[in-house]
Design an enzyme around this catalytic site. Structure first.
Site, PDB file in Angstrom:
ATOM      1  N   GLY A 218       0.817  -1.194   0.000  1.00 47.88           N
ATOM      2  CA  GLY A 218       0.000   0.000   0.000  1.00 47.88           C
ATOM      3  C   GLY A 218       0.860   1.257   0.000  1.00 47.88           C
ATOM      4  N   SER A 219       0.415   2.267   0.712  1.00 51.24           N
ATOM      5  CA  SER A 219       1.063   3.573   0.638  1.00 51.24           C
ATOM      6  C   SER A 219       2.432   3.637   1.308  1.00 51.24           C
ATOM      7  CB  SER A 219       0.145   4.641   1.235  1.00 51.24           C
ATOM      8  OG  SER A 219      -0.994   4.822   0.420  1.00 51.24           O
ATOM      9  N   THR A 220       2.823   2.612   2.075  1.00 48.91           N
ATOM     10  CA  THR A 220       4.192   2.625   2.594  1.00 48.91           C
ATOM     11  C   THR A 220       5.196   2.566   1.446  1.00 48.91           C
ATOM     12  OG1 THR A 220       4.257   0.206   2.882  1.00 48.91           O
ATOM     13  CG2 THR A 220       3.517   1.530   4.767  1.00 48.91           C
TER      14      THR A 220
END
Length: 485
Positions: A218-220
């Site tokens: 995801g956004s990591t």
């Protein structure tokens, strides 16, 4: 000699020769294989004639052997089993050395490793009972406990590293199991316990921190994309990106929204720093297309993607896909499509940023000691790669601080301590369910600990928990336990 007697003599000679050759082959050529063959009861019982070495955290045993009065002379016992099960693994008469350090360092713990040759020789000369080596780990018991307590009964994993050395300060996977149930000498009960574990759909024997079915980051993963942009020399933190309410995936009619449907910037032109702070999907999907797959893949590999790693347990390599069309490339910019990671890998990203751009090799064993408590092996920190330049690391740190101070990671904030972090909410499957992520480090100006936490969606019917809501508080507890004030 008449013909029948001569023939009989030849037959006897041939049989004797065959017997001699077979005996020689079994005793010398096949001896090791036969001895090590699973189910060789004599070998298994012999293994239990030695005091298997202890596994220690902060000098205290989390796995040790106790003498018994039965045929198996030693019983393997695990202290705080649920807390450390995936670190220690288990040692079973029926199933052998399984998982964790019990498997990865079996020869050291059993006392059969080549490095213990002189100890074995001394034991023979002095008549002292044979024993294995003990392992002192890098685990910080306070950080480990904080991760376990904060995760509670939720499925997921948490990892903490010392970014300066690569020491693994915590490694937690949930759900856990009790290795004592597998080390018991009540073999029927062991069979029942093992069968229950392998049939459990929650897969408690899987160490989610380093393997199993890898997770979408995801956004990591936006940290990797942002790093690639800064390293290209074509982007600065204040460079404006394309970031509207939605982004149409190239070659399709599919639109990608921002989380919650919010705008990233009133003018739809967020800077790179703002895009990290608010975790802007549309700008990072656009940016991935501008950078290209090769640049992002190269940056991911600099952080450790695709490379084998033993800590000493084998870590499943994280993946950035090889073949991408333009739409798929855009999705990788937000850590979706077929990007897959371990929580350890995500912690390594934060650790490299924290350590001035230098990635250290993670390791779990600090020292190996023989039965006389002499240190026979001592770990030395090793540089794995320069993931990013010092300047890029500093710029990413500033962006990650804003995430915690003003963005989606405020639940990871600590009073009086600067925390740098990044949240993530990663969709998986076709139902719209999502896992929650947080990664970061503290103190931001003098990093001592870097963490990664994933909390799995409890069901396929996701109820909206984000990384900032459920993973950041777990990370906060770990950072709080690991920061020296």
């Amino acid at each position: 000699m008449n013909t029948p007697v001569r023939r009989l003599a030849l037959v006897v000679f041939a049989m004797f020769t065959a017997l001699l050759l077979a005996t020689t082959w079994i005793q010398f050529v096949q001896a090791d294989d036969l001895r090590d063959r699973a189910g060789n009861r004599r070998t298994l019982i012999e293994n239990y004639s030695r005091d298997r070495g202890a596994i220690l955290v902060d000098g205290n045993p989390i796995a040790s052997s106790e003498p018994t009065d039965d045929e198996l002379e030693w019983l393997r016992r695990y202290q705080q089993p649920s807390r450390y099960a995936h670190v220690t693994g288990y040692y079973s008469f029926t199933y052998g050395a399984g998982l964790g350090l019990e498997r990865a360092e079996d020869s050291l713990l059993a006392g059969t490793d080549d490095s213990l040759f002189y100890q074995r020789l001394s034991d023979v000369v002095t008549g002292r009972p044979a024993s294995g080596a003990s392992l002192e780990l890098t685990i910080d018991p306070d950080v480990q406990a904080a991760a376990v307590e904060a995760l509670g009964d939720r499925r997921g994993a948490a990892v903490a590293l010392d970014p300066r050395t690569g020491e693994i300060l915590a490694m937690v996977s949930r759900p856990s199991f009790d290795p004592n149930a597998l080390s018991s000498h009540r073999l029927s009960a062991v069979d029942e316990a093992y069968t229950a574990l392998i049939e459990d759909p929650a897969a408690p024997l899987t160490n989610r921190a380093i393997g199993g079915d890898l997770y979408p980051p995801g956004s990591t993963f936006k940290l990797v994309v942002a790093a690639a942009a800064l390293e290209s020399g074509e982007y600065e933190p204040d460079t404006e990106l394309e970031g509207g309410l939605t982004y149409t995936l190239p070659g399709t009619e599919t639109t990608l929204p921002n989380f919650g449907g919010a705008a990233c910037d009133p003018e739809d032109r967020p800077t790179l720093a703002e895009s990290v702070q608010v975790s802007c999907n549309t700008s990072f999907a656009w940016l991935a297309g501008e950078l290209g797959a090769d640049a992002i893949r190269e940056q991911a590999e600099a952080f450790g993607f695709g490379e084998p790693l033993d800590v000493p347990m084998s870590v499943t390599p994280s993946i950035y896909p090889d073949t991408l069309d333009d739409a798929q490339l855009a999705l990788t910019g937000i850590g979706q499509f077929e990007v897959r990671v371990t929580p350890l890998q995500v912690a390594m990203i934060s650790a490299a940023i924290a350590n001035d751009g230098v990635l250290m090799t993670p390791y779990l064993i600090e020292e190996v000691r023989n039965s006389d408590l002499e240190v026979i092996e001592s770990a030395e920190p090793r540089t794995r790669s320069r993931a990013v330049s010092s300047q890029t690391a500093a710029e990413l740190t500033d962006m990650m601080e804003l995430v915690v101070e003003q963005g989606s990671g405020q639940s990871a904030a600590l009073p009086g301590v600067q925390v740098a972090g990044k949240t993530g909410t990663a969709e998986y499957g076709d139902s719209g369910a999502a896992h929650a992520w947080f990664t970061g480090f503290a103190p931001a100006d003098d990093p001592q600990i870097a963490v990664a936490v994933i909390v799995e969606s409890a069901t396929d019917n996701w109820t909206g928990e984000t990384g900032g809501q459920v993973a950041a508080p777990v990370a906060r507890a770990m950072l709080d336990a690991g920061v020296e004030r």
